[in-house]
Design a protein around this motif. Structure first.
Motif, mmCIF file in Angstrom:
data_model
loop_
_atom_site.group_PDB
_atom_site.id
_atom_site.type_symbol
_atom_site.label_atom_id
_atom_site.label_comp_id
_atom_site.label_asym_id
_atom_site.label_seq_id
_atom_site.Cartn_x
_atom_site.Cartn_y
_atom_site.Cartn_z
ATOM 1 N N VAL A 1 33.286 90.585 140.027
ATOM 2 C CA VAL A 1 32.821 91.482 139.242
ATOM 3 C C VAL A 1 31.418 91.986 140.008
ATOM 4 C CG1 VAL A 1 31.527 92.060 136.912
ATOM 5 C CG2 VAL A 1 33.466 90.520 137.013
ATOM 6 N N LYS A 2 31.328 93.311 140.270
ATOM 7 C CA LYS A 2 29.991 93.725 141.085
ATOM 8 C C LYS A 2 29.184 94.381 140.454
ATOM 9 C CE LYS A 2 33.333 94.255 145.262
ATOM 10 N NZ LYS A 2 33.844 95.267 146.055
ATOM 11 N N TRP A 3 28.147 94.222 140.733
ATOM 12 C CA TRP A 3 26.928 95.018 140.313
ATOM 13 C C TRP A 3 26.911 96.439 140.791
ATOM 14 C CZ3 TRP A 3 23.182 94.058 136.638
ATOM 15 C CH2 TRP A 3 21.960 94.970 136.691
ATOM 16 N N VAL A 4 26.969 97.396 139.694
ATOM 17 C CA VAL A 4 26.875 98.643 140.037
ATOM 18 C C VAL A 4 25.844 99.326 139.131
ATOM 19 C CG1 VAL A 4 28.010 101.239 140.019
ATOM 20 C CG2 VAL A 4 29.225 98.661 140.698
ATOM 21 N N PRO A 5 24.455 99.772 139.637
ATOM 22 C CA PRO A 5 23.667 100.329 138.597
ATOM 23 C C PRO A 5 23.948 101.396 138.160
ATOM 24 C CG PRO A 5 22.480 99.396 140.827
ATOM 25 C CD PRO A 5 24.106 99.390 140.931
ATOM 26 N N ASN A 6 23.575 101.728 136.902
ATOM 27 C CA ASN A 6 24.216 102.945 136.276
ATOM 28 C C ASN A 6 23.780 104.203 137.017
ATOM 29 O OD1 ASN A 6 24.025 105.283 133.998
ATOM 30 N ND2 ASN A 6 25.315 103.610 133.111
ATOM 31 N N GLY A 7 24.683 104.933 137.134
ATOM 32 C CA GLY A 7 24.408 106.404 138.011
ATOM 33 C C GLY A 7 25.322 107.424 137.224
ATOM 34 N N SER A 8 25.294 107.575 135.905
ATOM 35 C CA SER A 8 26.040 108.549 135.135
ATOM 36 C C SER A 8 25.216 109.846 135.074
ATOM 37 C CB SER A 8 26.075 108.168 133.557
ATOM 38 O OG SER A 8 26.767 109.313 133.055
ATOM 39 N N PHE A 9 26.058 110.977 135.513
ATOM 40 C CA PHE A 9 25.227 112.182 135.632
ATOM 41 C C PHE A 9 24.808 112.727 134.183
ATOM 42 C CE2 PHE A 9 25.650 116.938 135.536
ATOM 43 C CZ PHE A 9 24.845 117.347 136.722
ATOM 44 N N ASN A 10 25.620 112.226 133.155
ATOM 45 C CA ASN A 10 25.381 113.016 131.721
ATOM 46 C C ASN A 10 24.384 111.897 131.035
ATOM 47 O OD1 ASN A 10 28.153 112.795 132.880
ATOM 48 N ND2 ASN A 10 28.169 114.546 131.257
ATOM 49 N N TYR B 1 17.167 111.797 134.566
ATOM 50 C CA TYR B 1 16.480 113.124 135.208
ATOM 51 C C TYR B 1 14.949 113.062 134.809
ATOM 52 C CZ TYR B 1 21.170 115.110 135.433
ATOM 53 O OH TYR B 1 22.532 115.296 135.523
ATOM 54 N N LYS B 2 14.295 113.870 135.822
ATOM 55 C CA LYS B 2 12.887 113.846 135.956
ATOM 56 C C LYS B 2 12.145 114.317 134.444
ATOM 57 C CE LYS B 2 8.999 115.496 138.853
ATOM 58 N NZ LYS B 2 8.604 116.301 139.784
ATOM 59 N N ASP B 3 12.703 115.245 133.917
ATOM 60 C CA ASP B 3 12.159 115.667 132.657
ATOM 61 C C ASP B 3 12.831 115.005 131.312
ATOM 62 O OD1 ASP B 3 14.671 116.897 132.678
ATOM 63 O OD2 ASP B 3 14.016 118.821 132.349
ATOM 64 N N GLY B 4 13.863 114.246 131.584
ATOM 65 C CA GLY B 4 14.306 113.307 130.670
ATOM 66 C C GLY B 4 15.248 114.266 129.668
ATOM 67 N N LYS B 5 15.791 115.136 130.380
ATOM 68 C CA LYS B 5 16.667 116.008 129.669
ATOM 69 C C LYS B 5 17.840 116.537 130.593
ATOM 70 C CE LYS B 5 13.798 119.490 128.598
ATOM 71 N NZ LYS B 5 13.163 120.716 128.123
ATOM 72 N N LEU B 6 19.109 116.673 130.124
ATOM 73 C CA LEU B 6 20.132 117.108 130.683
ATOM 74 C C LEU B 6 20.046 118.587 131.064
ATOM 75 C CD1 LEU B 6 23.240 115.808 128.625
ATOM 76 C CD2 LEU B 6 22.497 114.923 130.904
ATOM 77 N N PRO B 7 20.683 119.069 132.424
ATOM 78 C CA PRO B 7 20.474 120.230 132.815
ATOM 79 C C PRO B 7 21.535 121.330 132.003
ATOM 80 C CG PRO B 7 21.983 119.197 134.296
ATOM 81 C CD PRO B 7 21.336 118.045 133.548
ATOM 82 N N CYS B 8 20.807 122.502 132.147
ATOM 83 C CA CYS B 8 21.667 123.603 131.383
ATOM 84 C C CYS B 8 22.389 124.440 132.160
ATOM 85 C CB CYS B 8 20.889 124.160 130.463
ATOM 86 S SG CYS B 8 19.329 125.194 131.314
ATOM 87 N N SER B 9 22.967 125.499 131.865
ATOM 88 C CA SER B 9 23.997 126.404 132.763
ATOM 89 C C SER B 9 22.993 127.114 133.592
ATOM 90 C CB SER B 9 24.852 127.102 131.783
ATOM 91 O OG SER B 9 24.035 128.218 131.132
ATOM 92 N N LYS B 10 21.711 127.418 133.680
ATOM 93 C CA LYS B 10 21.121 128.306 134.443
ATOM 94 C C LYS B 10 20.225 127.402 135.494
ATOM 95 C CE LYS B 10 20.155 131.970 130.950
ATOM 96 N NZ LYS B 10 18.935 132.847 130.337
ATOM 97 N N GLN B 11 20.507 126.341 135.373
ATOM 98 C CA GLN B 11 19.491 125.151 136.190
ATOM 99 C C GLN B 11 20.470 124.631 137.290
ATOM 100 O OE1 GLN B 11 18.141 122.348 133.253
ATOM 101 N NE2 GLN B 11 15.915 123.247 133.474
ATOM 102 N N THR B 12 19.863 124.325 138.540
ATOM 103 C CA THR B 12 20.343 123.749 139.829
ATOM 104 C C THR B 12 20.099 122.640 139.878
ATOM 105 O OG1 THR B 12 20.287 126.048 140.908
ATOM 106 C CG2 THR B 12 20.599 124.015 141.952
ATOM 107 N N VAL B 13 21.134 121.536 139.800
ATOM 108 C CA VAL B 13 20.798 119.955 139.893
ATOM 109 C C VAL B 13 20.482 119.511 141.460
ATOM 110 C CG1 VAL B 13 21.825 117.933 139.314
ATOM 111 C CG2 VAL B 13 22.381 119.786 138.100
ATOM 112 N N VAL B 14 19.275 118.988 141.602
ATOM 113 C CA VAL B 14 18.794 118.712 142.769
ATOM 114 C C VAL B 14 19.273 117.100 142.874
ATOM 115 C CG1 VAL B 14 17.131 118.550 144.608
ATOM 116 C CG2 VAL B 14 17.306 120.567 143.113
ATOM 117 N N LEU B 15 20.152 116.705 143.812
ATOM 118 C CA LEU B 15 20.334 115.263 143.858
ATOM 119 C C LEU B 15 19.442 114.677 145.074
ATOM 120 C CD1 LEU B 15 23.202 116.477 143.000
ATOM 121 C CD2 LEU B 15 23.746 114.105 142.695
ATOM 122 N N PRO B 16 19.200 113.424 145.060
ATOM 123 C CA PRO B 16 18.447 112.788 146.247
ATOM 124 C C PRO B 16 19.108 113.053 147.650
ATOM 125 C CG PRO B 16 18.562 111.263 144.629
ATOM 126 C CD PRO B 16 19.486 112.304 143.976
#
Length: 427
Positions: free
Chosen positions: A22-31, A36-51
């Motif tokens: 069993v391997k440790w995998v920190p949660n990385g869910s896009f959903n 997210y920085k502002d604590g909200k899911l992105p909408c259809s007009k926004q560009t998602v910037v990943l690290p």
């Protein structure tokens, strides 16, 4: 009861669970909004910037509608759904960037923090944690792990390539300096982890942990079930389509025979069915939990097999009540019986109404038509004993080229049957 190998065993039935990693995998869910920085899911007009660099994979689940992506130079993105790019006309959505933060802090009991080949779609979230027979591995990457409140037993514990025992792990956590791995003591200033080899001596098996801990479902992303009346088995964070059975066992329970029964019946239905046999997440639980679901599209077969297994369980295997729960039909087929009944009902009413109107209530209907420049009329009448003639009377008058009368075929026949008395008015 659990048994430790530093004691002498004489004439005991020992159940040894197959060891898994069993391997440790920190949660990385896009959903998840809190990723997210502002604590909200992105909408259809926004560009998602990943690290620029992702230390762990990011999982894109379900349907995602965003303006675009700025992808990392290094890292893994797992697509498990549908991604639509571009403005969809979504209301209350403004242009801009949505910054995805790789939050590498997770708790031991957090849903989605562990991965293993022994997990399948039927495995409860409460057992998607290390069990007493598991080998636990932490990767050599940057993360923070909050350790469990209650003692959890594992067979092997490794950080990178190095193995640790109970005491050496505690020492390492206490003295770690300038390392990428950060382990946080629990509220009792303990690691909450015991590393030892342990086997189960119960004929009916043992729970995943002697001290089960409550699963943290706060970061679990739940997809919309595709069935009517989905179920939520014990230990699950989300409702699922399928079914489950629970029953309390005693020493007479034959776990091996039960596993053979389940495997045989599941295999006879479909190859996309998966199941899990365990215990409800309660301390010293003797309540067996069987979960059957389908991998991929839900068809209802998992509910059918639960119903069949429920009727086939040996009465001597359990005490008290045995309960079975299963979801309804797929949403794509929901209400088909009612729809067919309503459709047939209206068809029958329409046919009967047409017959009734045709024989009894059909009025005279005149429809103008053109025939090679000659204007005329069609007349439709109810059936009678006489043959209806649609020919125009030769002696009928015309107005503007349009004949104004037809021969009434019933007129002469009525006159033949009815004596008409003419009165002469004398002056």
């Amino acid at each position: 009861m659990y048994f430790y190998t530093n004691a002498v065993v004489i004439a005991l039935v020992i159940i040894v669970a197959s060891a898994s990693t069993v391997k440790w995998v920190p949660n990385g869910s896009f959903n998840l909004p809190n990723n997210y920085k502002d604590g909200k899911l992105p909408c259809s007009k926004q560009t998602v910037v990943l690290p620029e660099v992702l230390s762990a994979s990011v999982k894109l689940q379900s349907e995602i509608d965003v303006g675009g992506f700025v992808l990392p130079s290094e890292g893994y993105i797992i697509l498990d759904g549908v991604v639509m790019l571009g403005d969809s006309g979504e209301e209350n959505c403004t242009d801009g960037n949505a910054f995805y933060l790789e939050r590498s802090t997770s708790a031991w009991n957090q849903a989605g923090a562990w991965s293993s080949s022994r997990f399948n779609a039927a495995t409860p979230d409460s057992e998607r944690l290390p069990c007493y027979y598991d080998k636990v591995e932490f990767p050599n990457s940057r993360y923070t792990a909050r350790l469990p409140q209650l003692e959890q037993t594992v067979r092997v514990l490794k950080i990178g390539d190095k193995s640790y025992g109970t005491q050496s792990f505690r020492t390492w956590v206490s003295t770690e300096v300038d390392t990428e791995q950060n382990f946080v003591f629990n509220d009792y200033m303990s690691t909450g982890v015991s590393v030892r080899y342990m086997v189960c001596t119960h004929k009916f098996g043992c729970p995943c942990q002697e001290n089960p801990i409550e699963i943290d479902c706060s970061v679990k992303y739940c997809t919309q079930p595709t069935c009517v009346a989905p179920v939520k088995p014990p230990g699950f964070c989300c409702k699922v389509c399928g079914g489950y059975i629970t029953f309390e066992v005693d020493d007479m329970f034959n776990r091996k025979a039960f596993e053979e029964l389940v495997d045989k019946m599941v295999s006879s239905y479909s190859s996309n069915l998966v199941y899990h046999i365990g215990f409800t997440p309660v301390k010293r639980s003797r309540t067996v939990l069987l979960v059957v679901v389908e991998e991929g599209e839900y068809t209802g077969r998992s509910a059918e097999v639960i119903n069949d297994i429920d009727r086939s369980v040996d009465r001597d295997w359990f005490k008290g009540q045995k309960q079975a729960f299963y979801s309804g039909s797929p949403l794509s087929k929901a209400g088909m019986g009612g729809k067919i009944f309503v459709s047939v009902f209206f068809i029958v009413i329409l046919v009967l109404s047409s017959i009734y109107l045709y024989y009894y209530k059909l009025p005279t209907v005149e429809v103008p038509f053109l025939n090679r420049g000659t204007r005329g009329m069609f007349r439709f009448q109810r059936r009678s004993d006489s043959v209806v003639s649609l020919t125009s009377r030769r002696d009928s008058t015309t107005i503007g080229g349009v004949r104004t009368a037809f021969r009434n075929p019933l007129y002469d026949s009525k006159r033949g049957r009815v004596q008409v008395a003419e009165s002469v008015v004398e002056e």
